[in-house]
Design an enzyme around this catalytic site. Sequence first.
Site, PDB file in Angstrom:
ATOM      1  N   HIS A   8      -4.479   4.897  -5.304  1.00  0.00           N
ATOM      2  CA  HIS A   8      -4.313   3.729  -5.261  1.00  0.00           C
ATOM      3  C   HIS A   8      -5.324   2.603  -4.515  1.00  0.00           C
ATOM      4  O   HIS A   8      -5.286   1.526  -4.069  1.00  0.00           O
ATOM      5  CB  HIS A   8      -2.900   3.279  -4.677  1.00  0.00           C
ATOM      6  CG  HIS A   8      -1.868   3.385  -5.423  1.00  0.00           C
ATOM      7  ND1 HIS A   8      -1.628   4.398  -6.274  1.00  0.00           N
ATOM      8  CD2 HIS A   8      -0.759   2.541  -6.153  1.00  0.00           C
ATOM      9  CE1 HIS A   8      -0.468   4.395  -7.329  1.00  0.00           C
ATOM     10  NE2 HIS A   8      -0.008   3.140  -6.750  1.00  0.00           N
TER      11      HIS A   8
ATOM     12  N   ASP B  91       3.756  -2.212   2.764  1.00  0.00           N
ATOM     13  CA  ASP B  91       4.460  -3.270   1.889  1.00  0.00           C
ATOM     14  C   ASP B  91       4.984  -2.149   0.683  1.00  0.00           C
ATOM     15  O   ASP B  91       5.991  -2.989   0.073  1.00  0.00           O
ATOM     16  CB  ASP B  91       3.789  -4.518   1.182  1.00  0.00           C
ATOM     17  CG  ASP B  91       3.490  -5.569   2.497  1.00  0.00           C
ATOM     18  OD1 ASP B  91       4.161  -5.346   3.599  1.00  0.00           O
ATOM     19  OD2 ASP B  91       2.657  -6.523   2.078  1.00  0.00           O
TER      20      ASP B  91
ATOM     21  N   GLU C 191       5.328 -11.579   8.352  1.00  0.00           N
ATOM     22  CA  GLU C 191       4.351 -11.576   7.358  1.00  0.00           C
ATOM     23  C   GLU C 191       4.291 -13.184   7.028  1.00  0.00           C
ATOM     24  O   GLU C 191       4.901 -14.068   7.413  1.00  0.00           O
ATOM     25  CB  GLU C 191       4.629 -10.620   6.290  1.00  0.00           C
ATOM     26  CG  GLU C 191       4.273  -9.449   6.554  1.00  0.00           C
ATOM     27  CD  GLU C 191       3.805  -8.500   5.314  1.00  0.00           C
ATOM     28  OE1 GLU C 191       3.661  -9.116   4.089  1.00  0.00           O
ATOM     29  OE2 GLU C 191       3.812  -7.200   5.584  1.00  0.00           O
TER      30      GLU C 191
HETATM   31  P1  FAD Z   1      -6.272   7.255  -2.335  1.00  0.00           P
HETATM   32  O1  FAD Z   1      -6.684   6.226  -2.988  1.00  0.00           O
HETATM   33  O2  FAD Z   1      -5.953   8.449  -3.199  1.00  0.00           O
HETATM   34  O3  FAD Z   1      -7.449   7.641  -1.309  1.00  0.00           O
HETATM   35  C1  FAD Z   1      -7.884   6.685  -0.252  1.00  0.00           C
HETATM   36  C2  FAD Z   1      -8.917   7.402   0.730  1.00  0.00           C
HETATM   37  O4  FAD Z   1      -8.340   8.190   1.372  1.00  0.00           O
HETATM   38  C3  FAD Z   1      -9.911   8.316  -0.055  1.00  0.00           C
HETATM   39  O5  FAD Z   1     -11.280   8.144   0.808  1.00  0.00           O
HETATM   40  C4  FAD Z   1      -9.473   9.436  -0.128  1.00  0.00           C
HETATM   41  O6  FAD Z   1     -10.386  10.543  -0.051  1.00  0.00           O
HETATM   42  C5  FAD Z   1      -8.890   9.535   1.406  1.00  0.00           C
HETATM   43  N1  FAD Z   1      -7.615  10.403   1.454  1.00  0.00           N
HETATM   44  C6  FAD Z   1      -6.645  10.674   0.691  1.00  0.00           C
HETATM   45  N2  FAD Z   1      -5.526  11.605   1.092  1.00  0.00           N
HETATM   46  C7  FAD Z   1      -6.245  12.159   2.057  1.00  0.00           C
HETATM   47  C8  FAD Z   1      -5.729  13.152   2.932  1.00  0.00           C
HETATM   48  N3  FAD Z   1      -4.606  13.849   2.704  1.00  0.00           N
HETATM   49  N4  FAD Z   1      -6.741  13.146   4.053  1.00  0.00           N
HETATM   50  C9  FAD Z   1      -7.880  12.663   4.365  1.00  0.00           C
HETATM   51  N5  FAD Z   1      -8.029  11.984   3.588  1.00  0.00           N
HETATM   52  C10 FAD Z   1      -7.462  11.322   2.439  1.00  0.00           C
HETATM   53  N6  FAD Z   1      -2.311  -0.860   2.538  1.00  0.00           N
HETATM   54  C11 FAD Z   1      -1.667  -1.003   3.728  1.00  0.00           C
HETATM   55  O7  FAD Z   1      -2.154  -0.659   4.769  1.00  0.00           O
HETATM   56  N7  FAD Z   1      -0.462  -1.973   3.499  1.00  0.00           N
HETATM   57  C12 FAD Z   1      -0.077  -2.374   2.473  1.00  0.00           C
HETATM   58  O8  FAD Z   1       1.197  -2.959   2.506  1.00  0.00           O
HETATM   59  C13 FAD Z   1      -0.623  -1.823   1.230  1.00  0.00           C
HETATM   60  N8  FAD Z   1       0.134  -2.133   0.160  1.00  0.00           N
HETATM   61  C14 FAD Z   1      -0.530  -1.719  -1.102  1.00  0.00           C
HETATM   62  C15 FAD Z   1       0.123  -2.008  -2.262  1.00  0.00           C
HETATM   63  C16 FAD Z   1      -0.553  -1.688  -3.442  1.00  0.00           C
HETATM   64  C17 FAD Z   1       0.479  -1.868  -4.843  1.00  0.00           C
HETATM   65  C18 FAD Z   1      -1.627  -0.789  -3.428  1.00  0.00           C
HETATM   66  C19 FAD Z   1      -2.189  -0.171  -4.744  1.00  0.00           C
HETATM   67  C20 FAD Z   1      -2.222  -0.536  -2.211  1.00  0.00           C
HETATM   68  C21 FAD Z   1      -1.658  -0.905  -1.097  1.00  0.00           C
HETATM   69  N9  FAD Z   1      -2.260  -0.486   0.164  1.00  0.00           N
HETATM   70  C22 FAD Z   1      -1.902  -1.027   1.407  1.00  0.00           C
HETATM   71  C23 FAD Z   1      -3.577  -0.019   0.338  1.00  0.00           C
HETATM   72  C24 FAD Z   1      -3.290   1.423   0.402  1.00  0.00           C
HETATM   73  O9  FAD Z   1      -2.886   1.818   1.525  1.00  0.00           O
HETATM   74  C25 FAD Z   1      -4.655   2.133   0.462  1.00  0.00           C
HETATM   75  O10 FAD Z   1      -5.427   2.009  -0.926  1.00  0.00           O
HETATM   76  C26 FAD Z   1      -4.548   3.709   0.465  1.00  0.00           C
HETATM   77  O11 FAD Z   1      -5.701   4.411   0.545  1.00  0.00           O
HETATM   78  C27 FAD Z   1      -3.733   4.241  -0.847  1.00  0.00           C
HETATM   79  O12 FAD Z   1      -3.260   5.435  -0.461  1.00  0.00           O
HETATM   80  P2  FAD Z   1      -3.476   6.590  -1.682  1.00  0.00           P
HETATM   81  O13 FAD Z   1      -2.862   7.800  -1.273  1.00  0.00           O
HETATM   82  O14 FAD Z   1      -3.427   6.124  -2.968  1.00  0.00           O
HETATM   83  O15 FAD Z   1      -4.925   6.896  -1.211  1.00  0.00           O
END
Ligand code: FAD
Length: 537
Positions: free
Chosen positions: A93, A163, A279
């Site tokens: 994400h 969120d 918020e």
């Molecule tokens: P990914 O996109 O898969 O990875 C993100 C980064 O983390 C990459 O660099 C990856 O290599 C690294 N990573 C992933 N897993 C691990 C692991 N296990 N160990 C070490 N590194 C790792 N953020 C907020 O803080 N608050 C919010 O309210 C919020 N709302 C969101 C709502 C939506 C609809 C979306 C799309 C995003 C939102 N985000 C929010 C952002 C979100 O927290 C970050 O984009 C987060 O990185 C997404 O998590 P993911 O698991 O999809 O990570």
Amino acid sequence: MAAKLLLMLAICRWIVTVGLMLDPTELLLLGVEERLSVDPLDLESASLDFGGLHRAEPWGVLHPASAQDVARLVKAAYDSSHGFTVSARGHGHSINGQAMTTNGVVIQMSSGSGERRRLGIGRPVAPRVYEKFMYVDVWGGELWIDVLRSTLEYGLAPKSWTDYLYLSVGGTLSNAGISGQAFNHGPQISNVYELDVVTGKGELLTCSEEDNSDLFHAVLGGLGQFGIITRARIALEPAPQMVRWIRVLYSNFSTFTHDQEYLISLHGQSDSQKFDYVEGFAIVDDGLINNWRSSFFSPRNPVKISSIDAKGNGGVLYCLEVTKNYGDLDADTIDEEVDALLTKLNFIPNTVFTTDLPYVDFLDRVHKAELTLRSKGLWDVPHPWLNLFVPKSRIADFDRGVFKGILGSKNKTSGPILIYPMNKNKWDEKTSAVTPEEDVFYLVALLRSALDNGDETQTLDYLSDQNRRILRFCGDAGINVKQYLPHYTTQQQWRDHFGHKWAQFYQRKLEFDPRHILATGQRIFKPSCNPTSASWY
Ligand code: FAD
């Protein structure tokens, strides 16, 4: 056997097409070949993310069955004579390809993918709740929604949230993990007791404030640069049953921010004397008002937005959003407690809108919006999101220059624009996360979707250009914003981002990932093993 053969063929292809200098047996001897996929569907899914702005295809995708699988693969990359990169992918994400790599393997940490289910592979370890100690141990790829479901079985829940809950634990802990609870409990990275981490050398280490503390602090907010989180121990509290969710409107920005700052200053008060979540968002056009009205307000309390004159304030309205948790025991006092808090605020009279709902429904609210957008084909579109931390002392300048200036009132905004303050004293300076140098700073989140609907102001080019103008405006006006979920393309920009933390960040990289194998999609450190040097990934 078939899987082995496919993998062997794929490795041979990599050798021919990208010049991979790897002895195929190095990968075949790892003992993970059954879980190392070269299935085109897997490769395709690891090549994309929520942002939809970048694309990078890995050589293979590992679906780990344990932390040892992760360690074996990273160790192989570290030991290999020419090396290859390894990127953990949570739920993909990110916006700017942060979890992608072209010169190596993506480790699919979250079990959310269809392929993983088809292979019959579940998550490596189910969440384990320790009721007595009020914490839960979870796999690094666990989605927060599943963490919540597991802890609720014990009447418990994590304290600090995002969120949206369809994000992985490792993904949000690599950034910070923020929402309206952060003013009170701090970000998610302030609510973790212990981690298991596979470093860039392939060592699997347990770390906490007491043990391997440098690794612990490095990894929290560390953008995946120092290790892959395979287990996190997360703080819990008794789960509330119900939530009173309240929205009030402002046309005056300084009154709005004054009230927000007042509410977050109550963080040290007893639970009954503060809200649980603070918020807010800016409403820069009518379209959003209508959206927002239909999704939140019940027919019993209709909004007469048209009757509110925002023209004198640059056409922008602001909505404060707060909640108060309650249950059977305090159901009698909730009205009184909420009224006592609202009396202190200066919103526009008669714009109080409330709804009561179960705690889980409140936490999972964005998923409902996701389902609606999906049904209209509006979820899988490009998301040129921009998230900024703005120091409190300059938030009024930001309002004038951005909300009332660059965004203007003529544009249609295809997504919410969040604005809410947080207390810096709830963030641990020792972690890798970067925030402005003021006691209070705001998150401003421009969460816009690019649409191809004939309206020029909603196109990807237009919105991307607007983001650049916003950053330029902040630079020219000397507003020291810090990007949250940062995206830069040169190391100098990263140095500026980290500021006084850069030296420590760099030192930690040398120590924990000296070959720059991990999370190259962040584009901070160029991998030492980069056969196609044109690519940063
Ligand atoms: P990914 O996109 O898969 O990875 C993100 C980064 O983390 C990459 O660099 C990856 O290599 C690294 N990573 C992933 N897993 C691990 C692991 N296990 N160990 C070490 N590194 C790792 N953020 C907020 O803080 N608050 C919010 O309210 C919020 N709302 C969101 C709502 C939506 C609809 C979306 C799309 C995003 C939102 N985000 C929010 C952002 C979100 O927290 C970050 O984009 C987060 O990185 C997404 O998590 P993911 O698991 O999809 O990570």
